[in-house]
Design a protein around this motif. Structure first.
Motif, mmCIF file in Angstrom:
data_model
loop_
_atom_site.group_PDB
_atom_site.id
_atom_site.type_symbol
_atom_site.label_atom_id
_atom_site.label_comp_id
_atom_site.label_asym_id
_atom_site.label_seq_id
_atom_site.Cartn_x
_atom_site.Cartn_y
_atom_site.Cartn_z
ATOM 1 N N SER A 219 0.871 -1.180 0.000
ATOM 2 C CA SER A 219 0.000 0.000 0.000
ATOM 3 C C SER A 219 0.899 1.218 0.000
ATOM 4 O O SER A 219 2.108 1.099 0.177
ATOM 5 C CB SER A 219 -0.906 0.029 1.247
ATOM 6 O OG SER A 219 -0.173 0.411 2.391
ATOM 7 N N VAL A 220 0.300 2.392 -0.202
ATOM 8 C CA VAL A 220 1.067 3.605 0.029
ATOM 9 C C VAL A 220 1.474 3.597 1.499
ATOM 10 O O VAL A 220 0.778 3.034 2.337
ATOM 11 C CB VAL A 220 0.251 4.880 -0.305
ATOM 12 C CG1 VAL A 220 -0.069 4.946 -1.793
ATOM 13 C CG2 VAL A 220 -1.024 4.958 0.504
ATOM 14 N N PRO B 46 -5.405 6.366 0.353
ATOM 15 C CA PRO B 46 -5.517 6.420 -1.111
ATOM 16 C C PRO B 46 -5.048 5.112 -1.741
ATOM 17 O O PRO B 46 -4.231 4.397 -1.166
ATOM 18 C CB PRO B 46 -4.567 7.567 -1.491
ATOM 19 C CG PRO B 46 -4.325 8.334 -0.248
ATOM 20 C CD PRO B 46 -4.478 7.388 0.888
ATOM 21 N N ARG B 47 -5.569 4.834 -2.918
ATOM 22 C CA ARG B 47 -5.151 3.646 -3.645
ATOM 23 C C ARG B 47 -3.688 3.735 -4.055
ATOM 24 O O ARG B 47 -3.185 4.827 -4.316
ATOM 25 C CB ARG B 47 -5.989 3.485 -4.908
ATOM 26 C CG ARG B 47 -7.369 3.017 -4.579
ATOM 27 C CD ARG B 47 -8.125 2.713 -5.864
ATOM 28 N NE ARG B 47 -9.367 2.061 -5.518
ATOM 29 C CZ ARG B 47 -9.916 1.093 -6.233
ATOM 30 N NH1 ARG B 47 -9.345 0.697 -7.353
ATOM 31 N NH2 ARG B 47 -11.033 0.535 -5.847
ATOM 32 N N LEU B 48 -3.079 2.603 -4.161
ATOM 33 C CA LEU B 48 -1.692 2.521 -4.614
ATOM 34 C C LEU B 48 -1.685 2.440 -6.136
ATOM 35 O O LEU B 48 -2.357 1.597 -6.722
ATOM 36 C CB LEU B 48 -1.065 1.259 -4.018
ATOM 37 C CG LEU B 48 0.342 0.890 -4.495
ATOM 38 C CD1 LEU B 48 1.344 1.964 -4.102
ATOM 39 C CD2 LEU B 48 0.747 -0.454 -3.897
ATOM 40 N N ASP B 49 -0.926 3.343 -6.755
ATOM 41 C CA ASP B 49 -0.768 3.276 -8.210
ATOM 42 C C ASP B 49 0.602 2.690 -8.513
ATOM 43 O O ASP B 49 1.615 3.388 -8.458
ATOM 44 C CB ASP B 49 -0.916 4.684 -8.808
ATOM 45 C CG ASP B 49 -0.708 4.667 -10.313
ATOM 46 O OD1 ASP B 49 -0.495 3.577 -10.895
ATOM 47 O OD2 ASP B 49 -0.749 5.760 -10.917
ATOM 48 N N LEU B 50 0.612 1.411 -8.821
ATOM 49 C CA LEU B 50 1.890 0.710 -9.011
ATOM 50 C C LEU B 50 2.650 1.183 -10.247
ATOM 51 O O LEU B 50 3.847 0.933 -10.370
ATOM 52 C CB LEU B 50 1.655 -0.798 -9.098
ATOM 53 C CG LEU B 50 1.440 -1.488 -7.751
ATOM 54 C CD1 LEU B 50 0.886 -2.897 -7.943
ATOM 55 C CD2 LEU B 50 2.739 -1.547 -6.961
#
Lengths: 389, 389
Positions: free
Chosen positions: B257-258, B280-284
């Protein structure tokens, strides 16, 4: 002791499944082996694993085998169905490639066997039917694809009321980073030269076009009961993270391993347990970095067509699949170019009038119709190419 | 509705815990807040969260606060213990930094409260005692550290008979890649400037020395009942994979995760459920690559000392911890250099005669003894430095 039937035993997955069985003889026994026509390899497998029954769907190949072994050799479609429903087996590894895998998979489910599902097309073409029959007969459908196995592993203990997204990873195949124009002249030999996985020819081409990932999106929809918009795809060239689950709180659970199909096969066979030492340990320090990027659906539009087929539903995924099988076959035969594959799929889908999928018959009709359309489109391309060369 | 006491509410973890409570008012209510001496911030928190009781372990700070609120203000060690065992709470977030967190954590366990454990030292110094008391009183000890929360999440549904390894990830801190000689002159300001996480000063220095990871290895041993050789550490500078579990079949499950402490805090508070939208969502796709390497225990030997203390067991981990607290305090005060921290810990451990840890008293004695030894060693270094400058 789990008694296992392997459908497609001479293919890539079948051979890996037999390696797993051989490694854990105290856990697994092979009671039925079925293949299409490779009777030489099947004979070797019979000698080694001593099944109670064998089957070859090609009658000529069955005849060639039957004189050479005391094990009963079943023949043709009927023989394949008998192997799929063989009463001595409690678990069926469904690893026949293509649409041909649907009928024996359904037969095995209706005979109450748990399924280790490697055949993608059963779920792609008739997922609603397959899953509802599985529910009706109380059998488990365990994924053998590395991606779906990864999701299944990540969801372990969380699957019941899962309200998140899944992220399927794609290696990107041998043409990752190429633009559509650069793909015009690629050959079948280049397309099947996958950077990370040794697989059959058809699935290798699917991996190069990203259709493999499209088919997996449709499979995932059925296996995990998720709408299309909650199934995402990320390109991950190292093929170490096999897929991920994204929970609503913002947390991602990922499954990783060296790329080796023995891992998901063994997991399906032994679930909910894990067997020791199935594959070598992953040494994460060996990689410069694990990277992820959005798929390039401009150069590889097959993925978009798969999402479209899934959204339209009914007979459309069967049409997508049939057109893809026909186009990939023609590409492997050197009859059409790489970029003709998505063109044929798109056009075949446009020609098809979607219908609801109520019974197997609708799937078979949609499949046949789509193959006919695709075949005509392939013929036109072939003729055009002949004129040029 | 879960009624929560937060011990250490004015610290970094305490503030994040309050943010989680504030975000999900239908799920959580704060009934007790306790801190050391920051009475101004505690007053703000009282106004906002309206607890039934507040406590400050510093009596002077307690006096300063008590006139300004109608909420009863408890004072001193006794006040802290009352907050930890407050009957209106069913869940206690134990987020006091350092050895001071042990006594209230044990008190809360003995009062039957489930624990969200952010304080590392309770398990490091007296893990056997804490876990056996938790078993005896039937309370859950849920990890709040991001690494242990990650392991806990990865084991979900697999924890019962887990026979694998865990891999704790370490950011490597601000001095990753530096050699021992290069660390001689680094300042406290540089050491607390962590690249990925905003944390308190003490834990930031621990992160820079890798002692933080060493303490986490000891914690993990107690939380997951694993021997030292099955707890590994990998440096992962991006701090996205928070830790991993390696199963005997060769498969790794990782949690990502962040980097935001609200995630593990919320998971501990809501477990086994997950709340929506915690972080917040993790943007890989934003990362060039997620990388992993072996820790450099030549430049950062504190990690080795922690493993050694864990293997020796008994009072040794408490000595390790006390020496570390003393040395880090002296480093932050500018009295000693960065490389003096491991030197003092090593020397203090060598001076200590290990004893079995039978009761709290042995821990307290070991802690006091080690602080005395460390203090003398610090004094010598300080004197030497004075002569030089």
């Amino acid at each position: 002791m789990k008694n296992i039937a392997i459908l497609g035993s001479t293919g890539s997955i079948g051979k890996s499944a037999l390696q797993v069985v051989e490694k854990y003889p105290e856990r697994f026994r092979v009671v039925a082996l079925a293949a299409c026509k490779n009777h030489e390899l099947l004979l070797e497998q019979i000698k080694r694993f001593k099944p109670e029954v064998a089957a070859l769907s090609d009658p000529e190949a069955a005849r060639a085998l039957s004189g050479k072994t005391v094990v009963p050799v079943l023949s043709g479609e009927e023989g394949l169905m008998k192997a799929a429903t063989y009463e001595g087996a409690s678990f069926v590894v469904s690893a026949i490639v293509g649409f041909a895998g649907l009928a024996p998979t359904l037969a095995a489910i209706r005979a109450g066997k748990d399924i280790g599902l490697a055949n993608k097309e059963a779920l792609v073409t008739a997922g609603d039917l397959v899953m509802s029959e599985a529910g009706r007969y109380g059998v488990k459908v365990l994924p053998v694809d590395s991606e779906h196995s990864a999701v299944f592993q990540c969801l372990n203990g969380n699957g019941g009321d899962f309200r998140g997204d899944i992220i399927l990873t794609a290696s990107g195949g041998p043409f990752l980073g190429k633009r559509a124009e650069e793909l015009e002249g690629v050959t079948a030999g280049e397309a099947i030269n996958h950077p990370n996985w040794r697989m059959g020819r058809k699935i290798s081409v699917d991996s190069a076009t990203l259709m493999n990932k499209g088919l997996e999106v449709i499979e995932a929809h059925h296996l995990f009961n998720l709408p299309p918009e909650r199934i995402k795809v990320l390109v991950h060239p190292q093929s170490i993270v096999h897929s991920m689950v994204e929970f609503p709180d913002g947390s991602i659970i990922a499954q990783m391993s060296v790329p080796d199909m023995k891992a998901p096969i063994a997991y399906a066979l032994s679930w909910p347990e894990r067997l020791p030492g199935v594959i070598p340990r992953l040494d994460l320090t060996r990689f410069d970095g694990l990277s992820f990027s959005k798929p390039d659906t401009g150069a590889f539009p097959c993925l978009l067509y798969a999402y479209r087929a899934l959204r339209e539903g009914g007979t459309m995924p069967a049409v997508l699949n049939a057109a893809n099988e026909a186009a990939v076959g023609a590409f492997l035969a050197g009859e059409i170019g790489f970029n003709d594959i998505p063109a044929i799929i798109k056009e075949t889908m446009a020609l098809h009038a979607r219908r609801d999928l109520i019974e197997e018959k609708s799937v078979i009709e949609a499949d046949s119709g789509a193959r006919k359309s695709s075949s005509e489109l392939i013929g036109k391309i072939r003729d055009k190419r002949r004129k040029i060369f």
